[in-house]
Write a protein that holds these residues in place. Sequence first.
Motif, mmCIF file in Angstrom:
data_model
loop_
_atom_site.group_PDB
_atom_site.id
_atom_site.type_symbol
_atom_site.label_atom_id
_atom_site.label_comp_id
_atom_site.label_asym_id
_atom_site.label_seq_id
_atom_site.Cartn_x
_atom_site.Cartn_y
_atom_site.Cartn_z
ATOM 1 N N ASN A 53 0.873 -1.114 0.025
ATOM 2 C CA ASN A 53 -0.182 -0.104 -0.037
ATOM 3 C C ASN A 53 0.714 1.139 0.098
ATOM 4 O O ASN A 53 0.463 2.350 -0.602
ATOM 5 C CB ASN A 53 -1.017 0.057 1.308
ATOM 6 C CG ASN A 53 -2.052 -0.899 0.857
ATOM 7 O OD1 ASN A 53 -2.417 -1.364 -0.113
ATOM 8 N ND2 ASN A 53 -2.651 -1.520 2.174
ATOM 9 N N TRP A 54 1.922 1.131 0.825
ATOM 10 C CA TRP A 54 2.904 2.306 0.627
ATOM 11 C C TRP A 54 3.489 2.528 -0.704
ATOM 12 O O TRP A 54 3.535 3.653 -1.290
ATOM 13 C CB TRP A 54 4.034 2.168 1.665
ATOM 14 C CG TRP A 54 3.957 2.705 3.023
ATOM 15 C CD1 TRP A 54 3.919 2.058 4.201
ATOM 16 C CD2 TRP A 54 3.427 4.039 3.240
ATOM 17 N NE1 TRP A 54 3.629 2.921 5.170
ATOM 18 C CE2 TRP A 54 3.389 3.965 4.478
ATOM 19 C CE3 TRP A 54 3.311 5.371 2.431
ATOM 20 C CZ2 TRP A 54 3.221 5.355 5.308
ATOM 21 C CZ3 TRP A 54 3.039 6.370 3.233
ATOM 22 C CH2 TRP A 54 3.025 6.526 4.553
ATOM 23 N N TRP A 55 3.535 1.362 -1.399
ATOM 24 C CA TRP A 55 4.118 1.429 -2.998
ATOM 25 C C TRP A 55 3.209 2.169 -3.656
ATOM 26 O O TRP A 55 3.393 2.889 -4.518
ATOM 27 C CB TRP A 55 4.389 -0.209 -3.378
ATOM 28 C CG TRP A 55 5.058 -0.059 -4.555
ATOM 29 C CD1 TRP A 55 4.665 -0.066 -5.989
ATOM 30 C CD2 TRP A 55 6.335 -0.395 -4.753
ATOM 31 N NE1 TRP A 55 5.665 -0.226 -6.792
ATOM 32 C CE2 TRP A 55 6.734 -0.487 -6.066
ATOM 33 C CE3 TRP A 55 7.456 -0.238 -3.796
ATOM 34 C CZ2 TRP A 55 8.094 -0.436 -6.545
ATOM 35 C CZ3 TRP A 55 8.826 -0.580 -4.301
ATOM 36 C CH2 TRP A 55 9.109 -0.491 -5.561
ATOM 37 N N ARG A 56 1.671 1.879 -3.559
ATOM 38 C CA ARG A 56 0.851 2.671 -4.439
ATOM 39 C C ARG A 56 0.615 4.298 -3.834
ATOM 40 O O ARG A 56 0.549 5.098 -4.598
ATOM 41 C CB ARG A 56 -0.727 1.964 -3.995
ATOM 42 C CG ARG A 56 -0.497 0.619 -4.714
ATOM 43 C CD ARG A 56 -2.049 0.198 -4.689
ATOM 44 N NE ARG A 56 -2.033 -1.344 -4.975
ATOM 45 C CZ ARG A 56 -2.310 -2.311 -3.973
ATOM 46 N NH1 ARG A 56 -2.408 -2.059 -2.776
ATOM 47 N NH2 ARG A 56 -2.359 -3.470 -4.451
ATOM 48 N N LYS A 57 0.999 4.305 -2.495
ATOM 49 C CA LYS A 57 0.650 5.728 -1.881
ATOM 50 C C LYS A 57 1.659 6.670 -2.539
ATOM 51 O O LYS A 57 0.937 8.019 -2.555
ATOM 52 C CB LYS A 57 0.704 5.407 -0.457
ATOM 53 C CG LYS A 57 0.519 6.907 0.409
ATOM 54 C CD LYS A 57 -1.001 7.277 0.474
ATOM 55 C CE LYS A 57 -1.067 8.677 1.283
ATOM 56 N NZ LYS A 57 -2.683 9.029 1.262
ATOM 57 N N VAL A 58 3.017 6.295 -2.557
ATOM 58 C CA VAL A 58 3.822 7.249 -2.925
ATOM 59 C C VAL A 58 4.260 7.221 -4.218
ATOM 60 O O VAL A 58 5.424 7.623 -4.681
ATOM 61 C CB VAL A 58 5.078 6.996 -1.935
ATOM 62 C CG1 VAL A 58 4.872 7.381 -0.586
ATOM 63 C CG2 VAL A 58 5.790 5.712 -2.190
ATOM 64 N N ARG A 59 3.672 6.384 -5.136
ATOM 65 C CA ARG A 59 3.876 6.313 -6.453
ATOM 66 C C ARG A 59 3.567 7.489 -7.204
ATOM 67 O O ARG A 59 2.732 8.170 -7.223
ATOM 68 C CB ARG A 59 3.144 5.145 -7.092
ATOM 69 C CG ARG A 59 3.555 5.025 -8.565
ATOM 70 C CD ARG A 59 2.642 3.784 -8.986
ATOM 71 N NE ARG A 59 2.875 3.361 -10.386
ATOM 72 C CZ ARG A 59 4.165 2.661 -10.974
ATOM 73 N NH1 ARG A 59 5.000 2.206 -10.102
ATOM 74 N NH2 ARG A 59 4.183 2.358 -12.160
ATOM 75 N N SER A 60 4.832 8.330 -7.788
ATOM 76 C CA SER A 60 4.715 9.473 -8.519
ATOM 77 C C SER A 60 4.271 9.420 -9.761
ATOM 78 O O SER A 60 4.139 8.122 -10.398
ATOM 79 C CB SER A 60 5.879 10.329 -8.263
ATOM 80 O OG SER A 60 6.929 9.624 -9.017
ATOM 81 N N ILE A 61 4.055 10.314 -10.783
ATOM 82 C CA ILE A 61 3.882 10.266 -12.264
ATOM 83 C C ILE A 61 5.076 9.699 -12.846
ATOM 84 O O ILE A 61 5.959 9.844 -12.541
ATOM 85 C CB ILE A 61 3.378 11.753 -12.655
ATOM 86 C CG1 ILE A 61 4.444 12.743 -12.454
ATOM 87 C CG2 ILE A 61 2.228 12.251 -11.986
ATOM 88 C CD1 ILE A 61 4.411 14.124 -12.891
ATOM 89 N N LYS A 62 4.593 9.098 -13.993
ATOM 90 C CA LYS A 62 5.511 8.292 -14.669
ATOM 91 C C LYS A 62 6.762 9.356 -14.973
ATOM 92 O O LYS A 62 7.808 9.005 -15.284
ATOM 93 C CB LYS A 62 4.933 7.736 -15.990
ATOM 94 C CG LYS A 62 6.008 7.131 -16.757
ATOM 95 C CD LYS A 62 5.091 6.584 -18.119
ATOM 96 C CE LYS A 62 6.347 5.593 -18.943
ATOM 97 N NZ LYS A 62 5.567 5.006 -20.120
ATOM 98 N N ASN A 63 6.545 10.500 -15.525
ATOM 99 C CA ASN A 63 7.722 11.401 -16.072
ATOM 100 C C ASN A 63 8.540 11.559 -14.914
ATOM 101 O O ASN A 63 9.610 11.672 -15.079
ATOM 102 C CB ASN A 63 6.997 12.760 -16.668
ATOM 103 C CG ASN A 63 6.288 12.809 -17.706
ATOM 104 O OD1 ASN A 63 6.565 11.754 -18.561
ATOM 105 N ND2 ASN A 63 5.412 13.591 -18.252
ATOM 106 N N THR A 64 8.257 11.876 -13.784
ATOM 107 C CA THR A 64 8.974 11.975 -12.630
ATOM 108 C C THR A 64 9.992 10.765 -12.368
ATOM 109 O O THR A 64 11.257 11.000 -12.319
ATOM 110 C CB THR A 64 8.303 12.508 -11.087
ATOM 111 O OG1 THR A 64 7.702 13.688 -11.403
ATOM 112 C CG2 THR A 64 9.362 12.306 -9.994
#
Length: 366
Positions: free
Chosen positions: A333-344
């Motif tokens: 769930n942390w993996w999803r929570k802090v997933r930024s936009i692809k460009n970043t």
Amino acid sequence: MDAETNLLVSLRLMYGFNPSPTAQTPHPQAPNLRSWSDVLGVIGTKSEPDVSDRDKVLIHEFISCLIDSSSGLPAPSDDLNATSDQPLATSFALDTVERISEDLYVFKLPPSPSCKWVIGVDRPTTVLYICRLVASAPNTHTVLTIAYHLLEHHIPFHTLLLQASSEPEQLNLPYADNANRFNKHQFTTADFNSAMLECRALLGRPQGRAAILRGGIVGRIAREFGSKESGLQGPSIEVTVHHSGYFVPSKHDGYFYWDDDLTGEEIACLCGTYCLYTGRGEQTTTVSWFPPPDVWDKQGYGWPGWTETNEEFFQQWIADIRKGNAKPLSRQNWWRKVRSIKNTRSMLKNNRERAKAYVELNIHAM
């Protein structure tokens, strides 16, 4: 420092953006970044800086090319390019950096009378960051001023002390929970306060300065519940007397570079980690109040320095916890929570790769 200067300085230190006064303003052709707000989002800036229209276009082009690995960066604005107006290789003496091991670079910076240690870093992006910082103010910085700057921006580094010792024993306790709850436990702010009390207790020990030096999310947690000044005090008695901590052999036989260190278990404590019993035999789940540092870095929040986006997330998350609107999350769930936009994520990945290639080419092993 005003908003314009702050943005331009950050872009130079983190990515080597150094706009040439003679560079032609390109035509906006950046399909991966449609607007200026897209650019600010990718680099982790929340406030609107007062940047000239010309600089906006140059920044837009530079970041767009950094996202797209197939596009070369505009040479006039790229300090890693030998043809730029101010190439890094001519503004900083790269031979003052030693590659001690595969993952450790040591700087020969002007000494400070208040410290006997030297600065070492693990990441090529941080190597270049320090080189650029020193080059930005020639004959100004010392090892202490550089260390203070890195602490202020939550950038990881080591304060290394060269000591004679026999072959030490490596500390290697893995990241692991240190508190137990049943799966149906309803977490409250009381749980958070209890976890952070454990965090404060750890920060009061020698490991506390290792947490400050760790940078990133761990360093920010340490700053929230501890003091950054401990990071400037140099290796603790754990190192100088007990020879326990981080160590790397030097080029001198029998001598090692030493610093305080954290075990994975201690990092888990700082992140407020629990083992949840699912009620199905010995099956358990691990959750934490703060994200594991590797998840934080890999999912796009690991900019080379602490950004406004980092700080906004951190402050909002703590506020949500205090209001009872947030609870510990699993690694997934942390993996999803802090997933930024692809460009970043693409920009940071490409920046790491170009930094590594440049450092490996220009800074040689001892």
